[in-house]
Write a protein that holds these residues in place. Sequence first.
Motif, PDB file in Angstrom:
ATOM      1  N   GLU A  27      85.654  85.150  44.021  1.00  0.00           N
ATOM      2  CA  GLU A  27      85.082  86.256  43.232  1.00  0.00           C
ATOM      3  C   GLU A  27      84.748  85.809  41.818  1.00  0.00           C
ATOM      4  O   GLU A  27      83.746  86.223  41.243  1.00  0.00           O
ATOM      5  CB  GLU A  27      86.094  87.409  43.119  1.00  0.00           C
ATOM      6  N   LYS A  28      85.626  84.982  41.240  1.00  0.00           N
ATOM      7  CA  LYS A  28      85.452  84.490  39.870  1.00  0.00           C
ATOM      8  C   LYS A  28      84.440  83.349  39.777  1.00  0.00           C
ATOM      9  O   LYS A  28      84.120  82.894  38.686  1.00  0.00           O
ATOM     10  CB  LYS A  28      86.792  84.017  39.300  1.00  0.00           C
ATOM     11  N   GLY A  29      83.965  82.860  40.910  1.00  0.00           N
ATOM     12  CA  GLY A  29      82.990  81.777  40.908  1.00  0.00           C
ATOM     13  C   GLY A  29      83.588  80.395  40.764  1.00  0.00           C
ATOM     14  O   GLY A  29      82.858  79.429  40.512  1.00  0.00           O
ATOM     15  N   LEU A  30      84.889  80.270  40.919  1.00  0.00           N
ATOM     16  CA  LEU A  30      85.538  78.963  40.784  1.00  0.00           C
ATOM     17  C   LEU A  30      85.372  78.112  42.037  1.00  0.00           C
ATOM     18  O   LEU A  30      85.361  76.889  41.966  1.00  0.00           O
ATOM     19  CB  LEU A  30      87.024  79.138  40.467  1.00  0.00           C
ATOM     20  N   ILE A  31      85.302  78.768  43.189  1.00  0.00           N
ATOM     21  CA  ILE A  31      85.039  78.082  44.451  1.00  0.00           C
ATOM     22  C   ILE A  31      84.006  78.903  45.208  1.00  0.00           C
ATOM     23  O   ILE A  31      83.766  80.064  44.871  1.00  0.00           O
ATOM     24  CB  ILE A  31      86.327  77.908  45.310  1.00  0.00           C
ATOM     25  N   ALA A  32      83.393  78.287  46.200  1.00  0.00           N
ATOM     26  CA  ALA A  32      82.386  79.002  46.994  1.00  0.00           C
ATOM     27  C   ALA A  32      82.563  78.675  48.468  1.00  0.00           C
ATOM     28  O   ALA A  32      82.750  77.514  48.838  1.00  0.00           O
ATOM     29  CB  ALA A  32      80.980  78.596  46.541  1.00  0.00           C
ATOM     30  N   ASP A  44      83.763  73.826  52.399  1.00  0.00           N
ATOM     31  CA  ASP A  44      83.650  72.377  52.532  1.00  0.00           C
ATOM     32  C   ASP A  44      85.006  71.774  52.183  1.00  0.00           C
ATOM     33  O   ASP A  44      85.754  72.317  51.354  1.00  0.00           O
ATOM     34  CB  ASP A  44      82.591  71.812  51.581  1.00  0.00           C
ATOM     35  N   ALA A  45      85.329  70.637  52.770  1.00  0.00           N
ATOM     36  CA  ALA A  45      86.620  69.992  52.547  1.00  0.00           C
ATOM     37  C   ALA A  45      86.850  69.634  51.079  1.00  0.00           C
ATOM     38  O   ALA A  45      87.994  69.584  50.618  1.00  0.00           O
ATOM     39  CB  ALA A  45      86.745  68.755  53.424  1.00  0.00           C
ATOM     40  N   ASP A  46      85.766  69.426  50.307  1.00  0.00           N
ATOM     41  CA  ASP A  46      85.948  69.064  48.895  1.00  0.00           C
ATOM     42  C   ASP A  46      86.506  70.213  48.051  1.00  0.00           C
ATOM     43  O   ASP A  46      86.862  70.029  46.889  1.00  0.00           O
ATOM     44  CB  ASP A  46      84.667  68.506  48.291  1.00  0.00           C
ATOM     45  N   VAL A  47      86.637  71.404  48.641  1.00  0.00           N
ATOM     46  CA  VAL A  47      87.247  72.519  47.919  1.00  0.00           C
ATOM     47  C   VAL A  47      88.699  72.183  47.575  1.00  0.00           C
ATOM     48  O   VAL A  47      89.225  72.660  46.583  1.00  0.00           O
ATOM     49  CB  VAL A  47      87.148  73.847  48.709  1.00  0.00           C
ATOM     50  N   LEU A  48      89.338  71.327  48.371  1.00  0.00           N
ATOM     51  CA  LEU A  48      90.730  70.949  48.104  1.00  0.00           C
ATOM     52  C   LEU A  48      90.852  70.200  46.780  1.00  0.00           C
ATOM     53  O   LEU A  48      91.791  70.426  46.013  1.00  0.00           O
ATOM     54  CB  LEU A  48      91.289  70.125  49.265  1.00  0.00           C
ATOM     55  N   GLU A  49      89.892  69.327  46.511  1.00  0.00           N
ATOM     56  CA  GLU A  49      89.896  68.606  45.238  1.00  0.00           C
ATOM     57  C   GLU A  49      89.665  69.581  44.078  1.00  0.00           C
ATOM     58  O   GLU A  49      90.310  69.499  43.037  1.00  0.00           O
ATOM     59  CB  GLU A  49      88.827  67.520  45.236  1.00  0.00           C
ATOM     60  N   ARG A  50      88.756  70.494  44.269  1.00  0.00           N
ATOM     61  CA  ARG A  50      88.462  71.491  43.237  1.00  0.00           C
ATOM     62  C   ARG A  50      89.695  72.363  42.974  1.00  0.00           C
ATOM     63  O   ARG A  50      90.020  72.669  41.830  1.00  0.00           O
ATOM     64  CB  ARG A  50      87.266  72.333  43.667  1.00  0.00           C
ATOM     65  N   LEU A  51      90.398  72.744  44.027  1.00  0.00           N
ATOM     66  CA  LEU A  51      91.619  73.536  43.853  1.00  0.00           C
ATOM     67  C   LEU A  51      92.691  72.735  43.114  1.00  0.00           C
ATOM     68  O   LEU A  51      93.444  73.296  42.312  1.00  0.00           O
ATOM     69  CB  LEU A  51      92.135  74.012  45.212  1.00  0.00           C
TER      70      LEU A  51
END
Length: 148
Positions: A27-32, A44-51
């Motif tokens: 909702e905050k636009g930090l991940i999609a 996408d699996a790269d969301v783990l790095e972003r988290l």
Amino acid sequence: MAAIHLDIAEVAQQSGVPASTLRFYEEKGLIASTGRRGLRRLFDADVLERLALIAVGRSAGFSLEEIGHMFAPGGVPRIDRQVLAAKADELDKTIRKLTAMRDGLRHATACPAPSHMECPTFQRILRAATRAGGRKAPTTRRSLDRCG
């Protein structure tokens, strides 16, 4: 090669971030999310790095808004080194303040004065805590080694 997609439950399990928080971050636009599998969001699996980057930012004391500004459109990190240096300086101040408070509490536990309110070192801690919201370190290590 096909991109690896994880559903929200897999992301939650692998990252340790609850699904409710993942939805909030989205909702905050930090991940999609990249789509859905049934009713479940896919990432996408790269969301783990972003988290992981979000977690580091939160641990360092950055707000979610500040963290959001650290990502360029498309999700590529763009971390301003001056912002990092300023946060490191802020953390140094907090560490000094907490160290002084810890040392004061340790002194208070071993102080030979009949009452903490009679201890000059404890009195200095109280005065420092009331001045300027406790920003100034109340005592030095050397002054805590002795009472008075």
